[in-house]
Design an enzyme around this catalytic site. Sequence first.
Site, mmCIF file in Angstrom:
data_model
loop_
_atom_site.group_PDB
_atom_site.id
_atom_site.type_symbol
_atom_site.label_atom_id
_atom_site.label_comp_id
_atom_site.label_asym_id
_atom_site.label_seq_id
_atom_site.Cartn_x
_atom_site.Cartn_y
_atom_site.Cartn_z
ATOM 1 N N TYR A 1 0.850 -1.199 0.000
ATOM 2 C CA TYR A 1 0.000 0.000 0.000
ATOM 3 C C TYR A 1 0.880 1.241 0.000
ATOM 4 O O TYR A 1 1.742 1.402 0.868
ATOM 5 C CB TYR A 1 -0.911 0.015 1.243
ATOM 6 C CG TYR A 1 -1.809 1.235 1.295
ATOM 7 C CD1 TYR A 1 -2.788 1.436 0.332
ATOM 8 C CD2 TYR A 1 -1.662 2.195 2.295
ATOM 9 C CE1 TYR A 1 -3.600 2.558 0.356
ATOM 10 C CE2 TYR A 1 -2.478 3.329 2.334
ATOM 11 C CZ TYR A 1 -3.442 3.497 1.362
ATOM 12 O OH TYR A 1 -4.249 4.608 1.382
ATOM 13 N N ASP B 1 9.311 3.012 0.669
ATOM 14 C CA ASP B 1 8.199 3.761 1.247
ATOM 15 C C ASP B 1 8.272 3.553 2.755
ATOM 16 O O ASP B 1 7.867 2.510 3.275
ATOM 17 C CB ASP B 1 6.877 3.228 0.664
ATOM 18 C CG ASP B 1 5.660 3.932 1.263
ATOM 19 O OD1 ASP B 1 5.824 4.654 2.265
ATOM 20 O OD2 ASP B 1 4.556 3.735 0.735
ATOM 21 N N LYS C 1 3.229 10.702 7.691
ATOM 22 C CA LYS C 1 2.777 10.380 9.057
ATOM 23 C C LYS C 1 3.556 11.103 10.154
ATOM 24 O O LYS C 1 3.355 12.287 10.360
ATOM 25 C CB LYS C 1 2.811 8.864 9.262
ATOM 26 C CG LYS C 1 1.972 8.145 8.180
ATOM 27 C CD LYS C 1 1.120 7.069 8.726
ATOM 28 C CE LYS C 1 0.488 6.216 7.667
ATOM 29 N NZ LYS C 1 -0.943 6.150 7.680
HETATM 30 C C1 LIG Z 1 3.250 2.746 3.572
HETATM 31 C C2 LIG Z 1 2.301 3.845 3.245
HETATM 32 N N1 LIG Z 1 2.551 4.628 2.188
HETATM 33 C C3 LIG Z 1 1.758 5.657 1.862
HETATM 34 C C4 LIG Z 1 0.626 5.930 2.610
HETATM 35 C C5 LIG Z 1 -0.279 7.064 2.228
HETATM 36 O O1 LIG Z 1 -0.180 8.085 3.147
HETATM 37 P P1 LIG Z 1 -1.363 9.170 3.276
HETATM 38 O O2 LIG Z 1 -2.517 8.467 3.927
HETATM 39 O O3 LIG Z 1 -0.765 10.245 4.111
HETATM 40 O O4 LIG Z 1 -1.688 9.616 1.895
HETATM 41 C C6 LIG Z 1 0.331 5.147 3.721
HETATM 42 C C7 LIG Z 1 -0.859 5.425 4.545
HETATM 43 O O5 LIG Z 1 -1.261 4.681 5.399
HETATM 44 C C8 LIG Z 1 1.183 4.069 4.044
HETATM 45 O O6 LIG Z 1 0.922 3.253 5.073
#
Ligand SMILES: Cc1ncc(COP(=O)(O)O)c(C=O)c1O
Length: 459
Positions: free
Chosen positions: A159, A258, A285
């Site tokens: 994700y 990521d 985050k």
């Molecule tokens: C690993 C990862 N990447 C990207 C995102 C996307 O972040 P945002 O919700 O701030 O768009 C998340 C959100 O939970 C995530 O867990």
Amino acid sequence: MKNIDAEKTERSILDRYHQKAQGSLQRHQQAKNNFPGGDTRSATYFNPFPLYMEKGKGSRLTDCDGNVYLDLLNNYSSLIHGHAQGDVLLQAQQQLERGSVFGAPSEEGIWHASHLSQRIPSLEWLRYCNSGTEATMFALRTARAFTGRDKIIKVDGGYHGTHDFVEVSVHAAFEKAEVSASRLNSRGVPACVLQNVLVAPFNDLAAMASVLAENEGQIAAIIVEPMLGAGGVVPAAENYLGGLRELADKYGALLIFDEVITFRLSSGGMQETENVKPDLTALGKIIGGGFAVGAFGGRREIMEVFNPENPDSISHSGTFNGNHVTMAAGLVTLELYDPAAVTRLNKMGERMRNGFSGAFTANGIKAQVTGIGSVIGVHWTDEKIVNGGDVVRGAKKSGNLSQLLHLELLNQGVFSSSRGMYILSTPMTEEDVDSAVDTFERTLKLLKPCVAEKAPHLL
Ligand SMILES: Cc1ncc(COP(=O)(O)O)c(C=O)c1O
């Protein structure tokens, strides 16, 4: 034959949830006037209706009915110091009084970026945006611009937010034969995306190598979470991340980590603990101190594509990029999350993980608890979990046990996610951990008739 005890237990869980959360139910009905199904954020919606929280302080949340909860969600991991931490509050308030954003760069952004680059040496240059979604979107665009190639590879069950190019194979394949097939995750994402987004199962270097070989000279980047987060809290196998590094180098692709979630697991993210240097990193985050944020960056040579002094530079705007309030709150948040705080929180996470695991054993349930440090995943399966597909198969074979556990924990005053993800924050104490483990154990005991009915193979 129907299991009467299971039926009674399930009804009692739902009845008690309805009774304690009348105010939330009322608000949920009201929200249906404004939002489809009363929902404006898919992750916070759950059956039968979500709780409306009124305030948070430290590790505790209070809902609109006055019920208090230990927060084991922490806004899906963005709140490292829980709620309304004093120093963060002070910095944000002081900045708000001076103004929130001016349509001009912020000095706070320089301080914040310097702090990040010190912690994560691979972040030689970076740029801010407003979400993890934007961070991965721009990291991928950067990789394409730098390499001149269009295709990317992500992992099945990974994700990375909600932009079109990562809404592919987010729900991992149930059928093992499909793990390497790119599947659209959402209606509305154009099918042409699939031509440029390829997929390989997590923790499978051989599969990644063959996708790279089949598309030689065409892959701009491999994007991966160092530990699957939303896909099930599945850590990378030993040498997996290092193996990805070697494969990316061999095929001239960039490696993007990521670390939107995993950054919290060490002072320098998982790239530090795993000793693997990505070309680009996406963050979000916790770095915003509770405010909306994202960041992406890496080697200068790559990030140079944004240098406005070059005539063909990439434009990357955003009304709130690097805004003063986020930068000020984020910086103090990061300063407070120093190596001692990281170690302490990870240890508490281990204590909770072992506690949850012991609670399953004590109740004779063959389920599993995964994760690293302050990020925990609970899985109703006794089969080995190596990738997202294993998570999905385990979940499908256990009916609605995950939902029942979630609701009963809410009934018992523990706020977590319906997907079985548990996140710690620094204001938590060891007593909080032990009390959460006790609650977890009590809840499992109550759920046993349901386990017997829905997943007898786990007893
Ligand atoms: C690993 C990862 N990447 C990207 C995102 C996307 O972040 P945002 O919700 O701030 O768009 C998340 C959100 O939970 C995530 O867990």
